[in-house]
Design a protein around this motif. Sequence first.
Motif, mmCIF file in Angstrom:
data_model
loop_
_atom_site.group_PDB
_atom_site.id
_atom_site.type_symbol
_atom_site.label_atom_id
_atom_site.label_comp_id
_atom_site.label_asym_id
_atom_site.label_seq_id
_atom_site.Cartn_x
_atom_site.Cartn_y
_atom_site.Cartn_z
ATOM 1 N N LEU A 47 0.833 -1.200 0.000
ATOM 2 C CA LEU A 47 0.000 0.000 0.000
ATOM 3 C C LEU A 47 0.868 1.251 0.000
ATOM 4 O O LEU A 47 1.842 1.345 0.746
ATOM 5 C CB LEU A 47 -0.931 0.010 1.215
ATOM 6 C CG LEU A 47 -2.005 -1.080 1.232
ATOM 7 C CD1 LEU A 47 -2.798 -1.004 2.522
ATOM 8 C CD2 LEU A 47 -2.916 -0.962 0.030
ATOM 9 N N GLU A 48 0.501 2.196 -0.837
ATOM 10 C CA GLU A 48 1.241 3.451 -0.965
ATOM 11 C C GLU A 48 0.274 4.620 -0.824
ATOM 12 O O GLU A 48 -0.927 4.472 -1.065
ATOM 13 C CB GLU A 48 1.921 3.529 -2.336
ATOM 14 C CG GLU A 48 2.972 2.465 -2.559
ATOM 15 C CD GLU A 48 3.608 2.572 -3.930
ATOM 16 O OE1 GLU A 48 3.180 3.411 -4.742
ATOM 17 O OE2 GLU A 48 4.543 1.802 -4.195
ATOM 18 N N MET A 102 -3.490 5.355 -2.550
ATOM 19 C CA MET A 102 -4.300 4.177 -2.854
ATOM 20 C C MET A 102 -5.583 4.208 -2.029
ATOM 21 O O MET A 102 -5.611 4.735 -0.915
ATOM 22 C CB MET A 102 -3.524 2.895 -2.553
ATOM 23 C CG MET A 102 -2.406 2.627 -3.512
ATOM 24 S SD MET A 102 -1.597 1.063 -3.083
ATOM 25 C CE MET A 102 -0.739 0.723 -4.603
ATOM 26 N N LEU A 103 -6.637 3.624 -2.578
ATOM 27 C CA LEU A 103 -7.938 3.584 -1.914
ATOM 28 C C LEU A 103 -8.168 2.209 -1.311
ATOM 29 O O LEU A 103 -7.916 1.188 -1.955
ATOM 30 C CB LEU A 103 -9.047 3.919 -2.906
ATOM 31 C CG LEU A 103 -8.945 5.295 -3.569
ATOM 32 C CD1 LEU A 103 -10.058 5.478 -4.578
ATOM 33 C CD2 LEU A 103 -8.949 6.399 -2.530
ATOM 34 N N VAL A 104 -8.650 2.209 -0.058
ATOM 35 C CA VAL A 104 -8.848 0.949 0.664
ATOM 36 C C VAL A 104 -10.142 0.983 1.465
ATOM 37 O O VAL A 104 -10.730 2.043 1.690
ATOM 38 C CB VAL A 104 -7.674 0.683 1.637
ATOM 39 C CG1 VAL A 104 -6.377 0.460 0.884
ATOM 40 C CG2 VAL A 104 -7.526 1.809 2.652
ATOM 41 N N GLN A 142 -8.410 6.780 1.896
ATOM 42 C CA GLN A 142 -7.202 6.996 1.094
ATOM 43 C C GLN A 142 -5.980 6.835 1.998
ATOM 44 O O GLN A 142 -5.888 7.451 3.060
ATOM 45 C CB GLN A 142 -7.201 8.386 0.473
ATOM 46 C CG GLN A 142 -6.014 8.609 -0.453
ATOM 47 C CD GLN A 142 -6.064 9.977 -1.098
ATOM 48 O OE1 GLN A 142 -6.284 10.977 -0.439
ATOM 49 N NE2 GLN A 142 -5.854 10.007 -2.400
ATOM 50 N N LEU A 186 -7.961 -3.495 -0.894
ATOM 51 C CA LEU A 186 -7.705 -2.516 -1.950
ATOM 52 C C LEU A 186 -8.965 -2.307 -2.774
ATOM 53 O O LEU A 186 -9.653 -3.260 -3.132
ATOM 54 C CB LEU A 186 -6.556 -3.007 -2.833
ATOM 55 C CG LEU A 186 -6.010 -2.025 -3.859
ATOM 56 C CD1 LEU A 186 -5.443 -0.790 -3.183
ATOM 57 C CD2 LEU A 186 -4.943 -2.711 -4.687
ATOM 58 N N SER A 233 -10.486 -1.034 -6.257
ATOM 59 C CA SER A 233 -10.099 -0.725 -7.636
ATOM 60 C C SER A 233 -10.870 0.490 -8.127
ATOM 61 O O SER A 233 -12.028 0.701 -7.749
ATOM 62 C CB SER A 233 -10.333 -1.930 -8.556
ATOM 63 O OG SER A 233 -11.703 -2.234 -8.593
#
Length: 61
Positions: free
Chosen positions: A7-8, A11-13, A25, A55, A57
């Motif tokens: 995860l960076e 990224m949306l989770v 985010q 995660l 998409s």
Amino acid sequence: MDLNSVLEPGMLVRHPGQPDWGVGQVQSNIAGRVTVNFPDQGKVVIDGNRVMLMLVSVDPS
């Protein structure tokens, strides 16, 4: 593979145990501690060793 390790920021989770928090985010991922900003919960620091974030998409269109 440990998804949390890739995860960076940006990224949306989702948090699997807190679906009402919505899509968050990733703000940072340092030594297994993932900071996520959720729209309905605010900024939360998550222990990546205890919670496996999901995660989300994004539709590229």
